[in-house]
Design a protein around this motif. Structure first.
Motif: not given
Lengths: 129, 496
Positions: A108, A111-112, A115, B152, B155, B159, B162
Motif C-alpha cells: 500500500l 502505491r501511496v 500516487e 484499496a 486506487g 490508498y 486504507t
C-alpha cells in the motif's frame, strides 16, 4: 528491585510494545509507521512466548526411549521439563498474520508513493487539499 | 450433513474463494455466479442452524471431534445464529448487486474482487460462530486483511485512507490479542465458556481487569467508537461502491457483536456492572459518539460520506444500549445489530445505484432523482425511514427498546441523544427528498416546455437486492415481537 528481577521479561516486552505503539501513532513517515507496527507485534509475540517459557525446559517434543527388543519403555513425563507448546503454536499463527499485514502495508505504501510522490504524512495531506 | 452445518457455513466460502481465484483466471464471469451460489448455500446452512437453535437449543460443534477446552469449538446460541444469518444474507445480496458495478469500476480485477469478497465474509462468519478466543483473533485478521485489499482496489485517494485504516485496525486487533494473552495467563484456557467458568470462580484480579480493558479498547477501535472513528469515513467513502456496500453493514456490526459476546460469554454481568461500574462513563462516550456522528453527518455534501458518519452515530446506539445494563437496553443493542445491518445495506445499495447511473453522490446531483430513478428512491426512502425510526420499519423498534432501556436506567442524556439523532436523521433525509423531488435538473428547467425528466433506472440486478432489503426492513419490523421473544430474550436471560 525484586519486582524488576521477577518480572524483567514482561518489563522488556512492555517497553518494546510501547515503542512500537508510539511509533505507529506519532511518526509521520509511512514506512516508519509500518516498521513500528512490526515492532509492536513482535512485542506481543515475545509476551506470549515468555509466558509459556520455563527455566531449564526444553522444546516440547517427547523423546521415546526403546529397550533392546525395540519395545517402548514407559517413562514418566515431568511438566517442568518442557516449555508450554500452546503459546508457541499460537504465535506461529500470529507471526504469519504479522508478515501478511506488513507485506500488505508495504505494498500500500508503494502505491501511496506513486500516487502522492511522498511518504511524509503531512505532505500527503497537503497534496490532498 | 445437517449436524455439520455450523462448520459448512464457514468452510463453503473458504473453499470456494480458492476456486473463484483459479476459475476466475480463465472465466472471469463465472466468479460472480460462484459467489452467489456460495452465499446462497451459506444462508441455507445458517437458517438450518437458526432453526435448530430455536427448536432444540444452542449448538456446540467441536472441530475434528476434539473436546471443548482443547479443541476449537463453534458455539452457536440464539444471538449469533441470528447474526450469522444476517451476514450471509447481506453477502448474498451484495454479491448479486455487485455485477454491473464491479464490471464498470474495476474491469479486469473481477476474480480478485470476488475471491477477496468471499474470504472477507468467511472471516466475519467465523468470528460470529467461534467459541474460541484466539480463533476469533485469527478470523478477525483474515477479515481485516481482505478488507484492506478490497478498500484499496479503487486506487487514488483510497490508498492513503486504507493505510490509515490498516494502522488503526492493526492496533485494535493487537489490543484484542494482548487482552486474550492476559486471560490466558490468568486461566490457562482459550475457550470462552471455559474462561468464563474459571474467572467467575476466582476473585477478580488486576490481570482480568487488564484483559477486559484491552479487549474493549481493541473492539472500540475496530468498530469506530467516536474518538477512535477517524479511519472509517475516508476508508469507506473512497472504496469501490460494492466494497462499501459489503463493509459498511458488516464490519462494525461484527465488532459490536464481539463486544457483546465478550461481555456476556467471557466476563459476566456482576463483574462488568457491579465490580467495575464503568457504565456511566461508557454511556456518556456513546452519547458523544451519537451527537458527534450526527453533527458531522450534517456537514457533509457527499451522500456516501454522510452515511459513513451515520454509521459512527449508530455505533453509539449499540455501545450505549449494551452498557445501560438492563434487559431493554441489551435487547435494543442486539436487535439493532440486525436492524442497522440491513438499513445501512439498504441505504448504501441505493447510493450505489445512484453512483452507477449519475456518476457521483453529491447532494447537488440529486436534482430530479425521484423522476429519474423512482424504484431506487423507493428503496432509499424505506431505508431512510428506518434510519429515522418511522413505525413499520425495524429502525423504530430498536430505537424503542433503546429508549425504554435509557428510561429504566434513568440515563437521560442517552435518551435525549437518541431523540436528537432521530431528528438529525430526519433533517438529513428530508433535505435529500427536498432536492431530489422538488428541484428539477438545471438543464431541464420547466420554462423551456421540457418538464419531463427521462427515466433512467439502474439495472435489474441492482434493483432486486435493493428492494429485497427494503422489504426485509419492513418484514423484520413486523416480526419484531417474534425475534425478540424467541431469539434475543433467551440469550439475555442467561446474562442478566
Amino acid at each position: 528491585m525484586e519486582f524488576i528481577i521477577n518480572y524483567y521479561n514482561y518489563i522488556i516486552v512492555v517497553i518494546i510494545m510501547m515503542l512500537g505503539l508510539w511509533g505507529m501513532l506519532a511518526l509521520s513517515n509511512l514506512v516508519k509507521k509500518l516498521i513500528s507496527m512490526a515492532i509492536f507485534q513482535t512485542g506481543i509475540i515475545l509476551f506470549y512466548i515468555s509466558m509459556g517459557a520455563k527455566k531449564g525446559a526444553s522444546i516440547p517434543i517427547i523423546k521415546q526411549a526403546y529397550d533392546e527388543h525395540h519395545h517402548p519403555i514407559h517413562q514418566t513425563i515431568n511438566n517442568m521439563d518442557y516449555a508450554n507448546p500452546l503459546t508457541q503454536i499460537l504465535m506461529l499463527t500470529a507471526i504469519v498474520v504479522g508478515v501478511a499485514t506488513l507485506g500488505l502495508g508495504l505494498a500500500l505504501t508503494q502505491r501511496v508513493y506513486s500516487e502522492h510522490k511522498s511518504l511524509h504524512e503531512d505532505e500527503i495531506l497537503e497534496s490532498l487539499s | 450433513m445437517i449436524e455439520q452445518a455450523p462448520a459448512l457455513i464457514v468452510v463453503i466460502p473458504l473453499i470456494s474463494a480458492l476456486f473463484i481465484t483459479i476459475i476466475g483466471l480463465y472465466q472471469p464471469r463465472v466468479s460472480w455466479a460462484l459467489t452467489i451460489v456460495t452465499f446462497a448455500l451459506s444462508s441455507i446452512f445458517a437458517f438450518i442452524c437458526l432453526k435448530h437453535v430455536v427448536t432444540v437449543g444452542p449448538i456446540s460443534y467441536m472441530f475434528g471431534n476434539w473436546p471443548a477446552p482443547f479443541g476449537i469449538e463453534y458455539a452457536i446460541d440464539h444471538l449469533n445464529a441470528l447474526i450469522v444469518l444476517m451476514i450471509s444474507i447481506v453477502a448474498f445480496l451484495v454479491a448479486i448487486f455487485s455485477k454491473h458495478d464491479i464490471a464498470k469500476e474495476l474491469g479486469d480485477k473481477i476474480p480478485h474482487f470476488y475471491s477477496l469478497f468471499t474470504l472477507l465474509v468467511t472471516g466475519l462468519l467465523g468470528i460470529t460462530l467461534t467459541g474460541d478466543a484466539f480463533n476469533l483473533y485469527v478470523l478477525l485478521e483474515i477479515s481485516a486483511l481482505t478488507s484492506y485489499a478490497l478498500l484499496a482496489l479503487s486506487g487514488g485517494r483510497a490508498y492513503i485512507a486504507t493505510f490509515n485504516y490498516l494502522i488503526m485496525g492493526t492496533i485494535g486487533a493487537c489490543f484484542y490479542l494482548l487482552g486474550v494473552g492476559y486471560l490466558l495467563i490468568n486461566t490457562g484456557s482459550l475457550n470462552m465458556a471455559d474462561i468464563a467458568v474459571i474467572i467467575s470462580n476466582n476473585t477478580y484480579s488486576y490481570t482480568v481487569l487488564a484483559a477486559f480493558l484491552f479487549i474493549m479498547i481493541g473492539m472500540w477501535t475496530k468498530m469506530a467508537l467516536f474518538p477512535l472513528h477517524s479511519w472509517l469515513p475516508n476508508a469507506y467513502t473512497y472504496a469501490p461502491t460494492s466494497t462499501s456496500c459489503l463493509l459498511a453493514p458488516l464490519m462494525t456490526k461484527v465488532s459490536v457483536y464481539v463486544m457483546l459476546r465478550m461481555m456476556t460469554s467471557v466476563f459476566n454481568y456482576d463483574y462488568i456492572f457491579n465490580v467495575l461500574q464503568w457504565q456511566s462513563v461508557i454511556v456518556t462516550l456513546a452519547v458523544i459518539a451519537i451527537l458527534a456522528g450526527s453533527v458531522l453527518a450534517l456537514k457533509q455534501d457527499n451522500l456516501k460520506k454522510m452515511l459513513t458518519y451515520l454509521i459512527v452515530a449508530e455505533i453509539g446506539y449499540m455501545v450505549g444500549g449494551a452498557w445501560l445494563g438492563n434487559a431493554n437496553g441489551f435487547t435494543g443493542a442486539s436487535y439493532h445489530i440486525i436492524a442497522d445491518g440491513f438499513m445501512t445495506l439498504c441505504l448504501f445499495l441505493a447510493i450505489g445505484c445512484i453512483i452507477y447511473k449519475v456518476g457521483d453522490a453529491s447532494l447537488s446531483s440529486m436534482k430530479g432523482i425521484f423522476t429519474k430513478m423512482p424504484m431506487t428512491m423507493l428503496g432509499f426512502l424505506i431505508g431512510a425511514f428506518s434510519m429515522i425510526g418511522i413505525p413499520p420499519t425495524c429502525g423504530f423498534f430498536s430505537k424503542w427498546y433503546l429508549i425504554s432501556g435509557a428510561y429504566e436506567a434513568a440515563s437521560w442524556h442517552f435518551l435525549i441523544a437518541l431523540l436528537i439523532s432521530s431528528l438529525v436523521n430526519a433533517v438529513l433525509f428530508f433535505r435529500i427528498i427536498e432536492v431530489g423531488y422538488f428541484q428539477a435538473l438545471p438543464s431541464e428547467e420547466p420554462n423551456h416546455h421540457h418538464p419531463k425528466i427521462k427515466r433512467d433506472e439502474a439495472p435489474i440486478s441492482m434493483l432486486i437486492p435493493l428492494l429485497t432489503t427494503a422489504g426485509l426492513l419492513i418484514g423484520i419490523g413486523l416480526y419484531t415481537a417474534d425475534i425478540v421473544t424467541y431469539l434475543i430474550q433467551p440469550f439475555i436471560k442467561n446474562f442478566l
